[in-house]
Design a protein around this motif. Sequence first.
Motif, mmCIF file in Angstrom:
data_model
loop_
_atom_site.group_PDB
_atom_site.id
_atom_site.type_symbol
_atom_site.label_atom_id
_atom_site.label_comp_id
_atom_site.label_asym_id
_atom_site.label_seq_id
_atom_site.Cartn_x
_atom_site.Cartn_y
_atom_site.Cartn_z
ATOM 1 N N TRP A 159 0.824 -1.211 0.000
ATOM 2 C CA TRP A 159 0.000 0.000 0.000
ATOM 3 C C TRP A 159 0.859 1.262 0.000
ATOM 4 C CZ3 TRP A 159 -4.454 0.839 -1.738
ATOM 5 C CH2 TRP A 159 -5.186 1.989 -1.406
ATOM 6 N N SER A 160 1.994 1.197 0.691
ATOM 7 C CA SER A 160 2.852 2.378 0.819
ATOM 8 C C SER A 160 3.880 2.502 -0.298
ATOM 9 C CB SER A 160 3.572 2.350 2.174
ATOM 10 O OG SER A 160 2.614 2.416 3.221
ATOM 11 N N ALA A 161 3.932 1.513 -1.178
ATOM 12 C CA ALA A 161 4.919 1.534 -2.273
ATOM 13 C C ALA A 161 4.698 2.710 -3.217
ATOM 14 C CB ALA A 161 4.867 0.220 -3.059
ATOM 15 N N ILE A 162 3.504 3.272 -3.197
ATOM 16 C CA ILE A 162 3.158 4.423 -4.057
ATOM 17 C C ILE A 162 3.999 5.656 -3.729
ATOM 18 C CG2 ILE A 162 1.292 5.198 -2.517
ATOM 19 C CD1 ILE A 162 -0.289 6.020 -4.995
ATOM 20 N N LEU A 163 4.445 5.764 -2.480
ATOM 21 C CA LEU A 163 5.136 6.979 -2.025
ATOM 22 C C LEU A 163 6.613 6.946 -2.390
ATOM 23 C CD1 LEU A 163 3.563 7.216 1.552
ATOM 24 C CD2 LEU A 163 2.844 8.440 -0.500
ATOM 25 N N LEU A 164 7.039 7.916 -3.178
ATOM 26 C CA LEU A 164 8.443 8.019 -3.572
ATOM 27 C C LEU A 164 9.118 9.150 -2.804
ATOM 28 C CD1 LEU A 164 8.123 7.452 -7.450
ATOM 29 C CD2 LEU A 164 8.685 5.772 -5.685
ATOM 30 N N ASP A 165 9.957 9.900 -3.463
ATOM 31 C CA ASP A 165 10.727 10.953 -2.803
ATOM 32 C C ASP A 165 9.983 12.289 -2.793
ATOM 33 O OD1 ASP A 165 11.046 10.923 -5.653
ATOM 34 O OD2 ASP A 165 12.550 12.499 -5.432
ATOM 35 N N PHE A 166 10.421 13.151 -1.911
ATOM 36 C CA PHE A 166 9.925 14.530 -1.828
ATOM 37 C C PHE A 166 11.158 15.415 -2.017
ATOM 38 C CE2 PHE A 166 6.829 17.436 0.670
ATOM 39 C CZ PHE A 166 7.392 18.580 0.130
ATOM 40 N N PRO A 167 11.383 15.936 -3.238
ATOM 41 C CA PRO A 167 12.598 16.721 -3.502
ATOM 42 C C PRO A 167 12.688 17.974 -2.630
ATOM 43 C CG PRO A 167 11.505 16.098 -5.557
ATOM 44 C CD PRO A 167 10.554 15.770 -4.443
ATOM 45 N N LEU A 168 13.873 18.200 -2.095
ATOM 46 C CA LEU A 168 14.102 19.333 -1.198
ATOM 47 C C LEU A 168 13.824 20.667 -1.886
ATOM 48 C CD1 LEU A 168 15.101 20.376 1.558
ATOM 49 C CD2 LEU A 168 17.429 20.299 0.635
ATOM 50 N N TYR A 169 14.106 20.763 -3.200
ATOM 51 C CA TYR A 169 13.912 22.045 -3.893
ATOM 52 C C TYR A 169 12.443 22.475 -3.879
ATOM 53 C CZ TYR A 169 12.244 19.629 -8.153
ATOM 54 O OH TYR A 169 11.529 18.880 -9.045
ATOM 55 N N ARG A 170 11.527 21.510 -3.803
ATOM 56 C CA ARG A 170 10.099 21.869 -3.734
ATOM 57 C C ARG A 170 9.750 22.442 -2.358
ATOM 58 N NH1 ARG A 170 7.818 16.460 -6.663
ATOM 59 N NH2 ARG A 170 8.424 17.002 -8.784
ATOM 60 N N LEU A 171 10.350 21.884 -1.336
ATOM 61 C CA LEU A 171 10.131 22.430 0.008
ATOM 62 C C LEU A 171 10.688 23.850 0.090
ATOM 63 C CD1 LEU A 171 9.316 22.271 2.994
ATOM 64 C CD2 LEU A 171 11.504 21.140 3.451
ATOM 65 N N GLU A 172 11.863 24.060 -0.474
ATOM 66 C CA GLU A 172 12.472 25.396 -0.440
ATOM 67 C C GLU A 172 11.626 26.405 -1.210
ATOM 68 O OE1 GLU A 172 17.114 23.879 0.003
ATOM 69 O OE2 GLU A 172 16.306 24.340 -1.986
ATOM 70 N N PHE A 173 11.055 25.978 -2.321
ATOM 71 C CA PHE A 173 10.149 26.832 -3.095
ATOM 72 C C PHE A 173 8.919 27.195 -2.264
ATOM 73 C CE2 PHE A 173 6.437 27.088 -6.013
ATOM 74 C CZ PHE A 173 6.799 28.225 -6.714
ATOM 75 N N LEU A 174 8.381 26.199 -1.577
ATOM 76 C CA LEU A 174 7.201 26.401 -0.739
ATOM 77 C C LEU A 174 7.496 27.365 0.410
ATOM 78 C CD1 LEU A 174 4.277 25.285 -0.555
ATOM 79 C CD2 LEU A 174 5.157 23.540 0.989
ATOM 80 N N GLN A 175 8.660 27.231 1.001
ATOM 81 C CA GLN A 175 9.045 28.131 2.097
ATOM 82 C C GLN A 175 9.126 29.575 1.609
ATOM 83 O OE1 GLN A 175 12.564 25.877 3.174
ATOM 84 N NE2 GLN A 175 11.626 25.185 5.087
ATOM 85 N N MET A 176 9.613 29.749 0.390
ATOM 86 C CA MET A 176 9.671 31.088 -0.203
ATOM 87 C C MET A 176 8.251 31.622 -0.442
ATOM 88 S SD MET A 176 9.228 32.646 -3.400
ATOM 89 C CE MET A 176 9.555 31.390 -4.636
ATOM 90 N N LEU A 177 7.387 30.763 -0.991
ATOM 91 C CA LEU A 177 6.001 31.166 -1.269
ATOM 92 C C LEU A 177 5.261 31.570 0.001
ATOM 93 C CD1 LEU A 177 4.127 28.727 -3.694
ATOM 94 C CD2 LEU A 177 4.716 31.111 -4.098
ATOM 95 N N SER A 178 5.561 30.871 1.082
ATOM 96 C CA SER A 178 4.825 31.101 2.341
ATOM 97 C C SER A 178 5.075 32.494 2.911
ATOM 98 C CB SER A 178 5.181 30.034 3.380
ATOM 99 O OG SER A 178 6.518 30.181 3.829
ATOM 100 N N GLN A 179 6.123 33.163 2.418
ATOM 101 C CA GLN A 179 6.395 34.537 2.862
ATOM 102 C C GLN A 179 5.456 35.538 2.187
ATOM 103 O OE1 GLN A 179 8.831 34.833 5.276
ATOM 104 N NE2 GLN A 179 8.927 32.612 5.058
ATOM 105 N N LYS A 180 4.840 35.119 1.059
ATOM 106 C CA LYS A 180 4.059 36.052 0.252
ATOM 107 C C LYS A 180 2.570 35.723 0.151
ATOM 108 C CE LYS A 180 8.080 36.577 -2.799
ATOM 109 N NZ LYS A 180 8.597 36.388 -4.166
ATOM 110 N N TYR A 181 2.230 34.462 0.384
ATOM 111 C CA TYR A 181 0.841 34.012 0.191
ATOM 112 C C TYR A 181 0.342 33.220 1.393
ATOM 113 C CZ TYR A 181 1.839 35.038 -4.720
ATOM 114 O OH TYR A 181 2.201 35.671 -5.885
ATOM 115 N N ARG A 182 -0.976 33.195 1.539
ATOM 116 C CA ARG A 182 -1.605 32.293 2.508
ATOM 117 C C ARG A 182 -1.665 30.917 1.845
ATOM 118 N NH1 ARG A 182 -7.247 34.542 4.446
ATOM 119 N NH2 ARG A 182 -6.930 32.946 6.042
ATOM 120 N N LEU A 183 -1.064 29.926 2.467
ATOM 121 C CA LEU A 183 -0.974 28.598 1.861
ATOM 122 C C LEU A 183 -1.758 27.559 2.649
ATOM 123 C CD1 LEU A 183 2.840 28.418 0.942
ATOM 124 C CD2 LEU A 183 0.949 29.375 -0.399
ATOM 125 N N PHE A 184 -2.365 26.634 1.908
ATOM 126 C CA PHE A 184 -3.142 25.540 2.499
ATOM 127 C C PHE A 184 -2.825 24.241 1.760
ATOM 128 C CE2 PHE A 184 -5.325 29.521 2.980
ATOM 129 C CZ PHE A 184 -5.722 29.523 4.319
#
Length: 200
Positions: free
Chosen positions: A74-99
């Motif tokens: 069931w959990s085999a579906i989950l692969l990696d979460f690239p760090l660059y996406r988290l860093e992008f999200l952290q940048m976005l969170s300074q400017k927008y309300r995120l959910f």
Amino acid sequence: MINAIIFDFGDVFINLDKNATLEGLKKIGISEWNEDLNKLNILFEKGEISREDFLLGIQKYAPKATTDEILEAWSAILLDFPLYRLEFLQMLSQKYRLFLLSNTDSIHIDTFEQKNGVSFYSDFYQCFEKVYFSFEMGMRKPDTEIFNHVLNKHDLQAKRTLFVDDKKENTDTALSLGINVWNLQVGQEDVVDLFEKNII
């Protein structure tokens, strides 16, 4: 002017391999994904059945499989979460309300957290004003009630909100409510391309 962004999770931030779960289920004796299993999955994603009942439901179709084997498949579906996406999200969170608004279940979220560790998933969750998982809400996309719940709960204006999801049926519902949408094409687009889309 967009001031809030609602993001899906799977295949937007964390990479998925849906075939890996289907292959894993085949190995334990489930040759195809049928309507009963689909209903079971929806019940689990809406938190209407427990983890134990879900696993027993799968086991009905794979009587020789152990709980651990089912969990692994069931959990085999989950692969990696690239760090660059988290860093992008952290940048976005300074400017927008995120959910975050994800159709998911307790097994997948537990697996994600265990694989990535407290530091990583805490940094991820902290980017959002609120994290919404379908199994905790008792509703799921593409039902209109889940979008209305998020809009109303946080006093968001549809016309000033963007919804990002890889499934067209989900973005179609959001669009019908007046929300701006990006139906992200997995494998061709990446969430970090957001500003190139000229939608915010």
